[in-house]
Structure formats: structure tokens, C-alpha cells
Scaffold this motif. Structure first.
Motif, PDB file in Angstrom:
ATOM      1  N   SER A 138      61.269  45.830   7.549  1.00 50.27           N
ATOM      2  CA  SER A 138      62.101  45.970   6.348  1.00 50.27           C
ATOM      3  C   SER A 138      61.181  46.897   5.455  1.00 50.27           C
ATOM      4  CB  SER A 138      62.795  44.733   5.815  1.00 50.27           C
ATOM      5  OG  SER A 138      63.209  44.961   4.493  1.00 50.27           O
ATOM      6  N   ALA A 139      62.186  47.735   4.598  1.00 43.21           N
ATOM      7  CA  ALA A 139      61.289  48.608   3.778  1.00 43.21           C
ATOM      8  C   ALA A 139      61.073  47.858   2.429  1.00 43.21           C
ATOM      9  CB  ALA A 139      62.141  49.825   3.356  1.00 43.21           C
ATOM     10  N   GLU A 140      61.513  46.687   2.196  1.00 40.41           N
ATOM     11  CA  GLU A 140      61.270  45.931   1.220  1.00 40.41           C
ATOM     12  C   GLU A 140      61.254  44.414   1.232  1.00 40.41           C
ATOM     13  OE1 GLU A 140      65.788  46.123  -0.662  1.00 40.41           O
ATOM     14  OE2 GLU A 140      64.473  47.301  -1.622  1.00 40.41           O
ATOM     15  N   GLY A 141      60.721  43.558   0.375  1.00 40.72           N
ATOM     16  CA  GLY A 141      60.587  42.281   0.486  1.00 40.72           C
ATOM     17  C   GLY A 141      59.848  41.634   1.444  1.00 40.72           C
ATOM     18  N   LEU A 142      59.705  40.386   1.570  1.00 40.11           N
ATOM     19  CA  LEU A 142      58.885  39.542   2.592  1.00 40.11           C
ATOM     20  C   LEU A 142      59.225  39.948   3.888  1.00 40.11           C
ATOM     21  CD1 LEU A 142      58.717  36.180   0.896  1.00 40.11           C
ATOM     22  CD2 LEU A 142      56.948  37.768   0.918  1.00 40.11           C
ATOM     23  N   VAL A 143      58.363  40.183   5.039  1.00 29.87           N
ATOM     24  CA  VAL A 143      58.531  40.324   6.340  1.00 29.87           C
ATOM     25  C   VAL A 143      57.786  39.223   7.012  1.00 29.87           C
ATOM     26  CG1 VAL A 143      58.490  41.954   8.106  1.00 29.87           C
ATOM     27  CG2 VAL A 143      59.069  42.939   5.892  1.00 29.87           C
ATOM     28  N   GLY A 144      58.301  38.570   8.050  1.00 29.69           N
ATOM     29  CA  GLY A 144      57.522  37.878   9.191  1.00 29.69           C
ATOM     30  C   GLY A 144      58.065  36.850   9.895  1.00 29.69           C
ATOM     31  N   ARG A 145      57.651  36.445  10.849  1.00 32.29           N
ATOM     32  CA  ARG A 145      58.316  35.650  12.043  1.00 32.29           C
ATOM     33  C   ARG A 145      57.242  34.523  12.593  1.00 32.29           C
ATOM     34  NH1 ARG A 145      62.155  38.813  16.050  1.00 32.29           N
ATOM     35  NH2 ARG A 145      62.735  36.555  16.405  1.00 32.29           N
ATOM     36  N   SER A 146      56.010  34.614  12.159  1.00 31.02           N
ATOM     37  CA  SER A 146      55.063  33.709  12.623  1.00 31.02           C
ATOM     38  C   SER A 146      55.338  32.428  12.087  1.00 31.02           C
ATOM     39  CB  SER A 146      53.598  34.150  12.387  1.00 31.02           C
ATOM     40  OG  SER A 146      53.510  34.216  10.937  1.00 31.02           O
ATOM     41  N   ALA A 147      54.579  31.431  12.898  1.00 30.09           N
ATOM     42  CA  ALA A 147      54.887  29.934  12.447  1.00 30.09           C
ATOM     43  C   ALA A 147      54.307  29.674  10.748  1.00 30.09           C
ATOM     44  CB  ALA A 147      54.234  29.066  13.373  1.00 30.09           C
ATOM     45  N   VAL A 148      53.147  30.443  10.646  1.00 28.36           N
ATOM     46  CA  VAL A 148      52.519  30.099   9.271  1.00 28.36           C
ATOM     47  C   VAL A 148      53.310  30.849   8.211  1.00 28.36           C
ATOM     48  CG1 VAL A 148      50.176  29.783  10.149  1.00 28.36           C
ATOM     49  CG2 VAL A 148      50.845  31.859   9.896  1.00 28.36           C
ATOM     50  N   LYS A 329      58.070  52.243   7.322  1.00 30.53           N
ATOM     51  CA  LYS A 329      59.373  52.496   6.852  1.00 30.53           C
ATOM     52  C   LYS A 329      59.272  52.879   5.326  1.00 30.53           C
ATOM     53  CE  LYS A 329      62.514  50.127   9.523  1.00 30.53           C
ATOM     54  NZ  LYS A 329      63.702  50.973   9.624  1.00 30.53           N
ATOM     55  N   ARG A 330      58.476  52.085   4.478  1.00 31.96           N
ATOM     56  CA  ARG A 330      58.162  52.534   3.201  1.00 31.96           C
ATOM     57  C   ARG A 330      57.580  53.752   2.825  1.00 31.96           C
ATOM     58  NH1 ARG A 330      56.359  46.251   1.897  1.00 31.96           N
ATOM     59  NH2 ARG A 330      58.020  45.200   3.068  1.00 31.96           N
ATOM     60  N   GLU A 331      56.616  54.098   3.782  1.00 29.18           N
ATOM     61  CA  GLU A 331      55.564  55.091   3.266  1.00 29.18           C
ATOM     62  C   GLU A 331      56.012  56.375   4.018  1.00 29.18           C
ATOM     63  OE1 GLU A 331      53.379  54.744   1.025  1.00 29.18           O
ATOM     64  OE2 GLU A 331      53.703  52.606   1.084  1.00 29.18           O
ATOM     65  N   ALA A 332      56.811  56.387   5.055  1.00 34.54           N
ATOM     66  CA  ALA A 332      57.164  57.616   5.700  1.00 34.54           C
ATOM     67  C   ALA A 332      58.017  58.614   4.763  1.00 34.54           C
ATOM     68  CB  ALA A 332      58.218  57.334   6.889  1.00 34.54           C
ATOM     69  N   PRO A 333      57.766  60.078   4.660  1.00 35.81           N
ATOM     70  CA  PRO A 333      58.609  60.985   3.808  1.00 35.81           C
ATOM     71  C   PRO A 333      60.118  60.763   4.383  1.00 35.81           C
ATOM     72  CG  PRO A 333      56.676  61.925   4.570  1.00 35.81           C
ATOM     73  CD  PRO A 333      56.817  60.678   5.271  1.00 35.81           C
ATOM     74  N   ALA A 334      61.073  61.253   3.572  1.00 33.18           N
ATOM     75  CA  ALA A 334      62.480  61.191   3.947  1.00 33.18           C
ATOM     76  C   ALA A 334      62.728  61.866   5.266  1.00 33.18           C
ATOM     77  CB  ALA A 334      63.390  61.639   2.822  1.00 33.18           C
ATOM     78  N   GLY A 335      63.330  61.345   6.232  1.00 29.96           N
ATOM     79  CA  GLY A 335      63.646  62.225   7.396  1.00 29.96           C
ATOM     80  C   GLY A 335      62.385  62.204   8.298  1.00 29.96           C
ATOM     81  N   VAL A 336      61.161  61.680   7.969  1.00 31.44           N
ATOM     82  CA  VAL A 336      60.306  61.817   9.046  1.00 31.44           C
ATOM     83  C   VAL A 336      59.934  60.508   9.707  1.00 31.44           C
ATOM     84  CG1 VAL A 336      57.908  62.900   9.271  1.00 31.44           C
ATOM     85  CG2 VAL A 336      59.498  63.879   7.524  1.00 31.44           C
ATOM     86  N   PRO A 337      60.227  60.132  10.555  1.00 34.69           N
ATOM     87  CA  PRO A 337      59.806  58.727  11.274  1.00 34.69           C
ATOM     88  C   PRO A 337      58.303  58.909  11.581  1.00 34.69           C
ATOM     89  CG  PRO A 337      61.285  59.918  12.904  1.00 34.69           C
ATOM     90  CD  PRO A 337      61.051  60.745  11.655  1.00 34.69           C
ATOM     91  N   LEU A 338      57.775  57.544  11.512  1.00 37.92           N
ATOM     92  CA  LEU A 338      56.447  57.385  11.901  1.00 37.92           C
ATOM     93  C   LEU A 338      56.406  56.379  12.777  1.00 37.92           C
ATOM     94  CD1 LEU A 338      54.672  57.636   8.447  1.00 37.92           C
ATOM     95  CD2 LEU A 338      54.476  59.099  10.162  1.00 37.92           C
TER      96      LEU A 338
END
Length: 437
Positions: A138-148, A329-338
Motif C-alpha cells: 500500500s502506498a499509505e498507512g500501516l502495512v504488515g501481516r506478521s504475528a507481532v 509504490k510511494r517513492e516511484a515516479p509516476a508511471g515508472v514501476p520499481l
């Protein structure tokens, strides 16, 4: 237990009436029998969690929600039905469910339905999607799936509806401001302002004027009245970051503000009334600072009503790939996938990250400048990137917070782990490392 036959016993008419009643509920809800079969699902559930063309009724809940072949507890997760049987009452858990939109964090509340003899006829399950955290890149907010990560997020979800002060503990770079913002967004004050106060590096005079505001002529350069951040946070959340850096002389006024809600602008006589939810954060060992006289004990206990320990990145290696995709996703220039090569990702996963998510973001921001074709390779990463030792100061701070939380706690290790935002395995490992005392 036997599967409940809805048409076999007239005594179940009340249960059938309940299923019909749930159709009018705005939140997604299902009715389960004790064998995990879905007996009823309201329209809200079908809209949010149902898949077009796939039946829901008669399906096992764990197959629909998790795509498991066995109940959650047999797949290594917390099963609310199993826990409800053990407790003899309701249970609540944060899970990751498969939905038409992909995997999502979902709050699950389960309550048993009893017959007149006290036997379980069925269970009602209420589901609520967590909007401020993502189980996918996700380009914003909290991201995670680990148990902790899930344990910390579940603690946040539990305390968010209340007005209890929350203290976020953890090493620098673990995302305290993101957690504080998520707490605000999950609270009844989400429509109000979220105001951040960076307590580090502020002198006593500057801290007071920033927090409380000042009147015209209060000091040289005060050419007009200025409202403080407390006033700006009216009706919302006040986030005090780096709480351990609050000047000792200011801690008295801050304690008075928290306890009474009253404050005065610098140079003013009128007592004003504040209205905010307090969230504080620190990477410093406040309990040790209290013992050394560098932090007021009464203020410490006032802000420590509900501590949540945020996990270090090295404790959630399974989240690194997810975080990498999110940062790109947050840092890539528009239209340039990383993206990263498998070897580059493996190098990142082998690093201990003493600077946590902030360090990971810095490494990726640097590496993308060398990835002319959009592919980050091993040679684009810092040459010294490898598994590094934990910084002694950071480890000492976390150990201090853990020891303080353990002192006087009389509940189970599972409850303590959830309160601290840790997995039971991580809590056991850290307590064992601290010694038998």
C-alpha cells in the motif's frame, strides 16, 4: 458436536428468527453452528465478503475466510470459536481474511447463542474490516501481516474506541507516528484533527509556547495572539512524540493538563479547557528515567494507561517484502514501476535493520536512483548491508520497558503478549534472554 439442523427442531425457531433479524443489520454478520458451518449470512456480509457465484451457506467459515482445510487453531491461528468454548463466553480476534478485494485485516467478534439449558446452539460472528492497515502493498498507512505486527494492531483496535491515554513504545524508526495516526482514525475522534508535537529539541520556554500558545506581548516578538497545539487538537488527538524529551519543569504543567484539561496561554490569565485524546510515544526507557529522577513518576503512570510495544523490523522479517513493495509504490515516479531482483530482496531480508523501517526506506530511496531500468539489483544496495548487531542503547530501552510491563502483571503470558504487541514466542524468547529474574 453435531451439526445444527435448522428444520429438525421447533426449539430452533428463535435461532431462525435471529438469522432473519440480522438481515437488517448494517454490519457484516454470519451465524455458525458448532461444527463451523455457516447457517446464515446477512446482505452486508454477502456484499463485503461474498464472491460472485460462490455459495456461502453450508460452507465452513474457515474455508470461506482463510481458504483453510482445517479450523484456524489447527492452522496455527487464534480460533474465536475454540476460545469461546474454553471461556464459556464471547471472544474477539484480529484475522486476515480473503475477500473479493484481496487479503484484508478483519476484526472478528463471536458470541455464543445458548438454549434454555445453557447449551450452545450456534454462534453469531460480527466482522469489521480494518481500513487503516493493509495486508497487501500500500502506498499509505500501516502495512504488515506478521504475528507481532498483528498483535500490535489488535491492541490498537481494542483501545481505539476508548479515551484511555496510549503510550507507544519501541525503537526509533518502528513507525510510531503511523500507529498513532491509525489509532486516531480508528477512534470516535477520527473526524477531528490529528496534531503532532515533536518534543525533542524543544527548550522549556519554546515547548510551553508551542503547546499552550501565547498572548500578544507575552514576550519579545509576540506581535499577535497565537493558539497552541493543544487548542489546535480540540476535538481530536494530540500525539506527543519523543515524550522522554519533555523538559522536567514542563512535566508538571503537562500532568496538570492531562488530569484537569485546564491550561493557560503564555502571558494569559484565562484558564482554557482542552478536549483531546492523548497518544504519547518514546524510544527511551521511561521507567529507568523515573528511577533516576529524570521523568516524573506521576506523569509516567498517567500516560502509561495502555502501553503498546511496536515490534522492531528484525522481529517481523516476513513483512520485509510487503514493506519493500509499499515503499517502492510511494517513492516511484509516476508511471515508472520499481521492483527488486530476488537476490536483492534476499539481501534485504538478511539484514538486521537497527534503524528499522526508516533505515529500509532510506536504503530503497538511494537504490532506486541507480535502477535506471526500474529493477533494483544487489549492486545498487549499500556494500555494507548485512546482518548487523542490535544497537545496545535501543535494546536496553526495549528491555527496560518489557521488565516494567512484567512487574506486577498477574495475567497469562498470552494476555501479556497481546498487551505488549508481541507474539507469545517473541515474549518468551525475550524474557528468557533477560534471565531467570
Amino acid at each position: 458436536m453435531k451439526k445444527v439442523d435448522m428444520n429438525a427442531d421447533p426449539a430452533l425457531a428463535a435461532l431462525q428468527a435471529l438469522i432473519a433479524y440480522l438481515a437488517h443489520e448494517g454490519e457484516p454478520m454470519i451465524v455458525l453452528d458448532p461444527a463451523y458451518n455457516i447457517l446464515g449470512a446477512n446482505p452486508a456480509y454477502r456484499r463485503q465478503f461474498g464472491r460472485a457465484g460462490e455459495p456461502v451457506l453450508g460452507q465452513k467459515c474457515y474455508r470461506v475466510s482463510h481458504h483453510y482445510d482445517v479450523p484456524c487453531d489447527q492452522a496455527g491461528e487464534h480460533c474465536p470459536m475454540r476460545r469461546s468454548l474454553e471461556l464459556g463466553g464471547p471472544d474477539r480476534v484480529l484475522h486476515i481474511h480473503h475477500t473479493p478485494r484481496g487479503p484484508e485485516h478483519v476484526n472478528v467478534e463471536l458470541r455464543p447463542i445458548l438454549d434454555p439449558q445453557g447449551r450452545v446452539l450456534a454462534y453469531v460472528e460480527r466482522l469489521c474490516t480494518v481500513r487503516h492497515a493493509s495486508a497487501e502493498p500500500s502506498a499509505e498507512g500501516l502495512v504488515g501481516r506478521s504475528a507481532v505486527f498483528m498483535a500490535a494492531l489488535e491492541s490498537l483496535q481494542r483501545v481505539a474506541p476508548s479515551m484511555l491515554p496510549v503510550l507507544l513504545l519501541g525503537e526509533s524508526g518502528t513507525g510510531k507516528e503511523l500507529f498513532a495516526r491509525a489509532l486516531h482514525e480508528a477512534s470516535p475522534r477520527a473526524g477531528g484533527p490529528f496534531v503532532v508535537v515533536d518534543c525533542s529539541g524543544l527548550s522549556e520556554a519554546l515547548f510551553e509556547s508551542e503547546l499552550f500558545g501565547y498572548e500578544k506581548g507575552a514576550f519579545t516578538g509576540a506581535h499577535a495572539r497565537k493558539p497552541g497545539l493543544v487548542e489546535t487538537a480540540q476535538g481530536g488527538t494530540l500525539f506527543l512524540d519523543e515524550m522522554g524529551d519533555v523538559p522536567l519543569a514542563m512535566q508538571v504543567k503537562l500532568l496538570r493538563l492531562i488530569e484537569t484539561g485546564g491550561y493557560r496561554r503564555v502571558g494569559g490569565l484565562e484558564t482554557r479547557q482542552a478536549d483531546f485524546r492523548l497518544v504519547a510515544a518514546t524510544h527511551q526507557p521511561l521507567a529507568r528515567m523515573v528511577a533516576e529522577g529524570r521523568f516524573r513518576e506521576d506523569l509516567y503512570y498517567r500516560i502509561n494507561a495502555f502501553p503498546i510495544e511496536l515490534p522492531a523490523l528484525r522481529e517481523r522479517p516476513e513483512d520485509i517484502a510487503l514493506l519493500v513493495d509499499s515503499i517502492l509504490k510511494r517513492e516511484a515516479p509516476a508511471g515508472v514501476p520499481l521492483s527488486l531482483t530476488p537476490a536483492a530482496l534476499a539481501r534485504l531480508q538478511a539484514h538486521a535493520w537497527p534503524g528499522n523501517v526508516r533505515e529500509l526506506r532510506n536504503v530503497l530511496e538511494r537504490a532506486r536512483l541507480f535502477a535506471d531500468d526500474g529493477l533494483i539489483r544487489v549492486e545498487h544496495l549499500p556494500s555494507g548491508l548485512a546482518r548487523t548487531p542490535v544497537l545496545p542503547a535501543a535494546k536496553q530501552a526495549c528491555d527496560e520497558a518489557l521488565l516494567h510491563a512484567v512487574q506486577g502483571f498477574t495475567g497469562t503470558r498470552r494476555t501479556l503478549a497481546a498487551r505488549l504487541g508481541l507474539s507469545e514466542r517473541t515474549l518468551y524468547r525475550r524474557l528468557k534472554a533477560l534471565g531467570p529474574d
